[in-house]
Design a protein around this motif. Sequence first.
Motif, PDB file in Angstrom:
ATOM      1  N   GLU A   1      16.442  11.533 -19.761  1.00 51.98           N
ATOM      2  CA  GLU A   1      16.169  12.202 -21.037  1.00 51.98           C
ATOM      3  C   GLU A   1      14.880  11.710 -21.691  1.00 51.98           C
ATOM      4  N   GLY A   2      13.849  11.481 -20.881  1.00 54.81           N
ATOM      5  CA  GLY A   2      12.549  11.084 -21.395  1.00 54.81           C
ATOM      6  C   GLY A   2      12.363   9.599 -21.602  1.00 54.81           C
ATOM      7  N   HIS A   3      13.380   8.808 -21.272  1.00 55.59           N
ATOM      8  CA  HIS A   3      13.287   7.363 -21.463  1.00 55.59           C
ATOM      9  C   HIS A   3      12.742   6.644 -20.230  1.00 55.59           C
ATOM     10  N   ALA A   4      12.452   7.387 -19.179  1.00 60.18           N
ATOM     11  CA  ALA A   4      11.937   6.784 -17.948  1.00 60.18           C
ATOM     12  C   ALA A   4      11.099   7.817 -17.193  1.00 60.18           C
ATOM     13  N   ILE A   5      10.316   7.317 -16.255  1.00 59.84           N
ATOM     14  CA  ILE A   5       9.556   8.183 -15.356  1.00 59.84           C
ATOM     15  C   ILE A   5      10.014   7.879 -13.940  1.00 59.84           C
ATOM     16  N   ARG A   6      10.387   8.917 -13.232  1.00 54.30           N
ATOM     17  CA  ARG A   6      10.814   8.788 -11.835  1.00 54.30           C
ATOM     18  C   ARG A   6       9.590   9.057 -10.962  1.00 54.30           C
ATOM     19  N   ARG A   7       9.297   8.124 -10.065  1.00 52.94           N
ATOM     20  CA  ARG A   7       8.145   8.300  -9.180  1.00 52.94           C
ATOM     21  C   ARG A   7       8.617   8.285  -7.726  1.00 52.94           C
ATOM     22  N   ARG A   8       8.213   9.287  -6.989  1.00 54.71           N
ATOM     23  CA  ARG A   8       8.490   9.364  -5.559  1.00 54.71           C
ATOM     24  C   ARG A   8       7.252   8.799  -4.868  1.00 54.71           C
ATOM     25  N   ARG A   9       7.439   7.804  -4.010  1.00 57.22           N
ATOM     26  CA  ARG A   9       6.318   7.125  -3.364  1.00 57.22           C
ATOM     27  C   ARG A   9       6.420   7.213  -1.852  1.00 57.22           C
ATOM     28  N   GLU A  10       5.275   7.060  -1.193  1.00 52.81           N
ATOM     29  CA  GLU A  10       5.224   7.029   0.267  1.00 52.81           C
ATOM     30  C   GLU A  10       4.384   5.828   0.685  1.00 52.81           C
ATOM     31  N   CYS A  11       4.956   5.021   1.584  1.00 53.87           N
ATOM     32  CA  CYS A  11       4.257   3.846   2.106  1.00 53.87           C
ATOM     33  C   CYS A  11       3.113   4.310   3.003  1.00 53.87           C
ATOM     34  N   MET A  12       1.942   3.755   2.781  1.00 53.17           N
ATOM     35  CA  MET A  12       0.764   4.130   3.578  1.00 53.17           C
ATOM     36  C   MET A  12       0.819   3.517   4.977  1.00 53.17           C
ATOM     37  N   LYS A  13       1.600   2.433   5.142  1.00 52.84           N
ATOM     38  CA  LYS A  13       1.681   1.742   6.426  1.00 52.84           C
ATOM     39  C   LYS A  13       2.713   2.379   7.363  1.00 52.84           C
ATOM     40  N   CYS A  14       3.949   2.552   6.861  1.00 57.48           N
ATOM     41  CA  CYS A  14       5.015   3.034   7.748  1.00 57.48           C
ATOM     42  C   CYS A  14       5.478   4.459   7.451  1.00 57.48           C
ATOM     43  N   GLY A  15       5.030   5.040   6.329  1.00 58.77           N
ATOM     44  CA  GLY A  15       5.400   6.414   5.998  1.00 58.77           C
ATOM     45  C   GLY A  15       6.750   6.560   5.306  1.00 58.77           C
ATOM     46  N   PHE A  16       7.447   5.453   5.046  1.00 58.59           N
ATOM     47  CA  PHE A  16       8.757   5.487   4.394  1.00 58.59           C
ATOM     48  C   PHE A  16       8.605   5.997   2.959  1.00 58.59           C
ATOM     49  N   ARG A  17       9.501   6.876   2.549  1.00 56.63           N
ATOM     50  CA  ARG A  17       9.482   7.404   1.182  1.00 56.63           C
ATOM     51  C   ARG A  17      10.582   6.746   0.366  1.00 56.63           C
ATOM     52  N   PHE A  18      10.251   6.392  -0.871  1.00 58.95           N
ATOM     53  CA  PHE A  18      11.221   5.745  -1.755  1.00 58.95           C
ATOM     54  C   PHE A  18      10.944   6.139  -3.199  1.00 58.95           C
TER      55      PHE A  18
ATOM     56  N   GLN B   1       0.843  -1.193   0.000  1.00 59.03           N
ATOM     57  CA  GLN B   1       0.000   0.000   0.000  1.00 59.03           C
ATOM     58  C   GLN B   1       0.883   1.250   0.000  1.00 59.03           C
ATOM     59  N   ASP B   2       0.907   1.963  -1.132  1.00 60.75           N
ATOM     60  CA  ASP B   2       1.680   3.206  -1.205  1.00 60.75           C
ATOM     61  C   ASP B   2       0.926   4.216  -2.047  1.00 60.75           C
ATOM     62  N   LYS B   3       1.409   5.432  -2.013  1.00 62.44           N
ATOM     63  CA  LYS B   3       0.838   6.449  -2.890  1.00 62.44           C
ATOM     64  C   LYS B   3       1.981   7.190  -3.575  1.00 62.44           C
ATOM     65  N   VAL B   4       1.716   7.604  -4.803  1.00 61.32           N
ATOM     66  CA  VAL B   4       2.693   8.370  -5.571  1.00 61.32           C
ATOM     67  C   VAL B   4       2.543   9.833  -5.170  1.00 61.32           C
ATOM     68  N   ILE B   5       3.649  10.433  -4.733  1.00 60.99           N
ATOM     69  CA  ILE B   5       3.591  11.834  -4.308  1.00 60.99           C
ATOM     70  C   ILE B   5       4.222  12.783  -5.325  1.00 60.99           C
ATOM     71  N   ASP B   6       4.998  12.219  -6.282  1.00 58.54           N
ATOM     72  CA  ASP B   6       5.605  13.050  -7.323  1.00 58.54           C
ATOM     73  C   ASP B   6       6.012  12.165  -8.493  1.00 58.54           C
ATOM     74  N   SER B   7       5.784  12.628  -9.717  1.00 59.27           N
ATOM     75  CA  SER B   7       6.231  11.940 -10.940  1.00 59.27           C
ATOM     76  C   SER B   7       6.953  12.938 -11.819  1.00 59.27           C
ATOM     77  N   ARG B   8       8.103  12.495 -12.350  1.00 55.90           N
ATOM     78  CA  ARG B   8       8.884  13.362 -13.240  1.00 55.90           C
ATOM     79  C   ARG B   8       9.504  12.534 -14.344  1.00 55.90           C
ATOM     80  N   GLU B   9       9.789  13.204 -15.440  1.00 56.96           N
ATOM     81  CA  GLU B   9      10.520  12.567 -16.524  1.00 56.96           C
ATOM     82  C   GLU B   9      11.964  12.373 -16.086  1.00 56.96           C
ATOM     83  N   ALA B  10      12.571  11.271 -16.492  1.00 57.70           N
ATOM     84  CA  ALA B  10      13.966  10.995 -16.122  1.00 57.70           C
ATOM     85  C   ALA B  10      14.695  10.384 -17.320  1.00 57.70           C
TER      86      ALA B  10
END
Length: 162
Positions: free
Chosen positions: A21-38, A10-19
């Motif tokens: 040079e446009g060949h990937a998407i970087r997603r910043r996530r937060e765990c809904m259970k423990c609050g850890f960000r990855f 269970q997590d939620k995406v808090i930020d999405s960006r191109e990475a």
Amino acid sequence: MRCPKCSSSQDKVIDSREAREGHAIRRRRECMKCGFRFTTYEIVEREELRVVKRNGARQNFDREKLLSGLRKACEKRPVKMEQIEQLADDIANELEEEGYREIPSTVIGAKVMRGLEAIDHVAYVRYASVYRQFEDVGEFIDEIKSLDSRRSRDSSQEELFH
């Protein structure tokens, strides 16, 4: 996506960006259970490119192996790591754009040599000595003479346009 800390799915995406040079998407996530960000990266899954070796064996294309060969050729030369990585990326992208599913290792080697010749002549000769399996010093000398004649021909043509 499982949390690397508590393994919760269970997590939620808090930020999405191109990475990359446009060949990937970087997603910043937060765990809904423990609050850890990855951070996670999303890339397009491509069909594996297979390399056909000289002996007929086939193996998956490995950018790291290509990069390793480039690093060895450029070792102790005034070549920036960024140039080496850019050359590896350019070759990998070129192979992908050409649409190969299988490619002879000789085609990759020729692309590497062309790229190294533009970056550093000593690295080019080092790579050529392994790629072309030079047997004696005479082959080294012939390759250096060939490189020198191409370079002088290119510079004389440049003078015509100035």
